[in-house]
Enzyme design. Structure first.
Site, PDB file in Angstrom:
ATOM      1  N   ARG A  77      -2.940  -1.901   5.451  1.00 30.40           N
ATOM      2  CA  ARG A  77      -3.861  -2.433   4.556  1.00 30.40           C
ATOM      3  C   ARG A  77      -2.863  -3.763   3.852  1.00 30.40           C
ATOM      4  NH1 ARG A  77      -5.520   2.658   1.375  1.00 30.40           N
ATOM      5  NH2 ARG A  77      -3.314   3.485   2.212  1.00 30.40           N
ATOM      6  N   CYS A  85       0.812  -1.140   0.030  1.00 35.02           N
ATOM      7  CA  CYS A  85      -0.073  -0.093   0.207  1.00 35.02           C
ATOM      8  C   CYS A  85       0.872   1.124  -0.023  1.00 35.02           C
ATOM      9  CB  CYS A  85      -0.839   0.009   1.196  1.00 35.02           C
ATOM     10  SG  CYS A  85      -0.384  -0.179   2.711  1.00 35.02           S
TER      11      CYS A  85
END
Length: 833
Positions: free
Chosen positions: A425, A419
């Protein structure tokens, strides 16, 4: 508004602990090293309209019911779990002309990170609320990492082992070297750099000089040197270069992670070292002789990736990486997740069975239907749940992870995930995909290894996301403080209640300056555990642990009672000495399970390791998440949050089955003991029988010998009498007018080595009758004339006989079977002269 003028004059000094003694009966509820700071009586828990005693300790807010003196779970929350504090003032309804005299209700609202909103009511015209609020304000934002309860309590009974050793053992398993066992010595002497045909464990970051947020050891391609690793790290944000997180043991497929490349605004920056490293992750396909495909999964929306180019970041170009494909997952950032969870929490509090204002959602609009009394309010509540966006975000993470797992399992492809920074994430996607691919991670031991590898070792910033102090300072503030005033009989905690028209609230009159510093707080890890619970719901046979385990695990993480999830990286935890100074969460949970064995509620009753031995690949249609009842609904809808009746019944049956199984084992053990005892007795009886038979044979032999001796001596003209007294008596009659002379000889007992006397089995009594006496010594005459063993020279053929030993003092024979056995008796002895 109450106290508005005094808000800025708050004295931010350390709160001293109460000098008075703690109330009787409170100490039994405190944990080890837990100390009471404030204790207030007559406090009301507005959620349940229950009065009790409120205590603020150095670890939690503790609420004890006045009626039962039990701990009320809803009103008890760890200090680290508190996200926000609100002072509320409400007017109680009063009769006309008395409105000015009606006292205001002093309320304190506590918003938790675990989906609950608590409201305490205090007596008017007292300083109770002020004392509690000041204590919470200080204790929930400690100035130093070492002020946390985890350091105060110490390791206690939950001693931690070295997490670096556990990480190496997981690395050994991944590269097929599971027979090796890591130790502290392995780390100190650097002998952990093992390798296989494709991959190796590198110690290039052993001192955290290359990347302070990466672990001390990493798995990299075997063909890449440490110098090339250092060069490649400079092309990635925060030096978080591509490294291997999981590799397939057979196909050679790889799941790798990194941060965004520093391609710049024009997306034209390149790095030969980075491209070589990524290409080395794509080895040859087994048995096909061609290179495997590379997927670069960017967790961000495409527009966000392009926007990061303005700050030097960005995303890769597929033309720079051979046979690659770039995929954007469109998962929102940490700020969207934080706001989404806040909206979900407010929705649940508003439409739950009982909310923080003590009113049921059924009665909020005067009706008795779900969500209110009319269709418009029902549709509004449904749209509000959708507007929170939480389930959509969970679905996005699930879908992305399932896509990654499918590429690795079905195509044997290499997937590189990143990310922006590669710790939020990216960690969600990589760890969830690993959970789908590897059944080991779906066990208790494997789940621990997964969390420690992908979340802790690779530097997810837990302190920033949870809001705890870091090693360098106080870090982000864990909560927000605001004050609200309402003139109505209730108060508002969410915009949804304002829209209903029943509540009015004003804009917070004062907000502390540090509320803006909480922008890095985000429920990233909570969201990942929520995703795991969704998979557990879809595949109940695939996981060894239950949903209750996930709830307790998440509560422990949010409470900061243990040191495992403190700080932002492995480096910070090592520098602060957390593994040695704090207790271990994993040991605590393992002890809970050990207390009841497999019947503990942390175990999944339906777990069947043979049913899902390979990867789990959920189709897109199945990725329809729902609220996690055991976590999301446990405060607002406690009845609905309980495990279903089927699961409860199965657990009860399982507990009974376990009890019966234990009883069976005890019975089998006793049966085995009885069988062993019977066999032992049988052997003893058999032995006794053999001894008895031997004794009977000896007795028969002795009887035969006795009869032979008796006949032999009687043939000499002697009367033989046998007795069992052990004496030998000789009666001699010289003439009929004189009575017979009696001579008694008592043979001495033979003493055995053990001290017991060996008495003769048979005694012989002999009476010799003579008509006339020739010798002056009758005994000598009889011995000389009648003894068949007498030699012509006066010797004796039986020197062991009693008469010979006593030099013919009297004639007596003691039955000595051993002597008779040695004696040779000829037939001529018994023939008449």
């Amino acid at each position: 508004m109450d106290g508005a003028g005094s808000w800025d004059a708050l004295e931010w000094t350390k709160i001293e602990r109460v000098s008075r003694s703690v109330s009787v009966g409170v100490m039994e509820f405190l944990l080890e090293s837990e100390e009471v700071i404030v204790e207030e009586h007559g406090v009301v828990l507005v959620n349940t309209d229950e009065a009790g005693t409120l205590l603020v300790t150095n670890y939690r807010v503790l609420f004890l019911s006045d009626g039962t003196r039990n701990v009320i779970s809803l009103g008890t929350i760890p200090l680290a779990t508190i996200e926000k504090l609100n002072k509320l003032v409400t007017k109680l309804p009063s009769a006309p002309r008395q409105s000015d005299k009606t006292p205001s209700r002093r309320l304190l609202q506590i918003i938790g990170k675990d989906m609950r909103i608590i409201v305490f009511g205090f007596r008017p015209r007292t300083k109770q609320r002020r004392a509690v609020f000041d204590a919470l304000l200080r204790c929930t934002r400690p100035t130093s990492l070492w002020d946390l309860y985890a350091f105060t309590s110490g390791p206690s009974n939950f001693m931690n082992t070295n997490p670096k050793v556990r990480l190496l053992n997981e690395y050994f398993r991944l590269i097929g070297k599971g027979s090796y066992i890591a130790s502290v010595n392995t780390i100190e002497d650097g002998s952990f750099t093992l390798f296989n045909e494709l991959w190796r464990i590198s110690d290039v970051n052993s001192n955290y000089t290359m990347c302070p947020t990466y672990p001390f050891a990493m798995i990299v391609p075997k063909c890449i040197t440490d110098e090339e690793v250092l060069q490649a790290s400079t092309f990635r944000a925060r030096y978080r270069l591509p490294v291997i997180s999981w590799c397939h043991p057979e196909s050679g497929a790889v799941l790798a992670r990194s941060s965004q490349p520093l391609v710049g605004l024009m997306m034209n920056m390149r790095s030969n070292a980075d491209e070589k490293l990524v290409a080395a992750l794509c080895t040859q396909l087994v048995g096909k002789g061609k290179r495997r495909k590379l997927y670069i999964a960017d967790a961000r929306p495409r527009k966000n990736a392009l926007a990061n180019g303005a700050m030097g970041g960005g995303s890769e170009s597929s033309s720079n990486y051979f046979q690659s494909e770039i995929v954007f997952f469109g998962i929102d950032n940490i700020h969207a997740m934080r706001d989404s969870l806040a909206r979900l929490r407010e929705y649940l509090d508003t439409h739950g069975t009982t909310s923080s204002d003590g009113m049921s959602s059924f009665l909020r609009h005067g009706g008795w239907t779900w969500g209110g009394g009319n269709l418009s309010s029902m549709s509004a509540s449904v749209s509000t749940l959708g507007d929170s966006g939480w389930l959509i975000h969970v679905q996005s993470v699930l879908a992305g992870s399932a896509w990654i797992a499918a590429r690795v399992a079905l195509e044997s492809a290499t997937v590189l995930v990143h990310c922006s920074d590669g710790w939020d994430r990216t960690t969600q996607l990589v760890s969830l995909a690993s959970l789908l691919l590897d059944p080991y991670y779906r066990t208790f031991k494997g789940f621990q290894a997964l969390v420690e590898k992908d979340w802790l070792a690779f530097g997810h910033p837990f302190s920033d996301r949870v809001g705890m102090p870091t090693l360098s300072g106080s870090g982000n503030m864990p909560f927000e403080v605001s004050r609200q005033s309402s003139s109505s009989g209730s108060f508002s905690s969410s915009p949804m209640r304002q829209s209903s028209g029943s509540f009015s609230s004003q804009v917070p009159a004062a907000t502390s300056s540090h509320s803006q510093n909480s922008s890095n707080n985000s429920p990233i890890f909570l969201q990942w555990v929520d995703c795991v619970s969704q998979l557990l719901r879809m595949y109940p046979f695939a996981f060894e642990f239950s949903s209750a385990f996930l709830v307790d695990f998440l509560d422990c993480v949010l409470s900061c009672r243990f040191g495992n999830f403190l700080c932002n990286s492995e480096k910070e935890r090592q520098q602060s000495g957390i593994p040695d100074a704090c207790g271990c969460l994993w040991v605590y949970l393992a002890n809970l399970r050990a207390s009841e064995g497999s019947s503990h509620f942390h175990y999944n009753l339906f777990y069947d390791p043979l049913k899902h031995q390979d990867a789990i690949l959920p189709p897109a249609a199945a990725l329809a998440p729902t609220l996690w009842p055991q976590f999301h609904l446990r405060w607002a809808c406690p009845a609905e949050a309980q495990a279903g009746e089927l699961e409860a019944h199965c657990r009860s049956m399982s507990r009974k089955f376990t009890e019966l199984q234990k009883a069976k084992e005890i019975a089998e053990r006793k049966s085995k003991e009885v069988t062993t005892a019977v066999e032992s007795l049988t052997a003893e009886l058999r032995n006794e029988k053999q001894i008895s038979n031997s004794a009977m044979n000896l007795a028969k032999k002795a009887s035969r010998e006795n009869m032979a001796i008796k006949r032999a001596i009687q043939s000499l003209g002697c009367k033989v009498h046998f007795s069992s007294s052990g004496d030998c008596t000789v009666d001699i009659e010289t003439n009929p007018r004189q009575p017979p002379q009696k001579f008694r000889y008592s043979s001495p007992s033979k003493r055995e080595p053990d001290g017991s006397e060996d008495k003769s089995d048979l005694s012989v009594s002999i009476t010799v009758m003579a008509d006339n006496a020739i010798s002056s010594d009758p005994i000598s005459r009889v011995c000389e004339a009648l003894c068949p063993l007498r030699t012509q020279d006066g010797g004796c053929r039986w020197p062991d006989a009693g008469c010979a030993q006593l030099q013919s003092q009297f004639i007596g024979l003691k039955a000595n079977f051993d002597a008779f056995d040695r004696l040779s008796i000829y037939d001529s002895y018994f023939q008449s002269e």
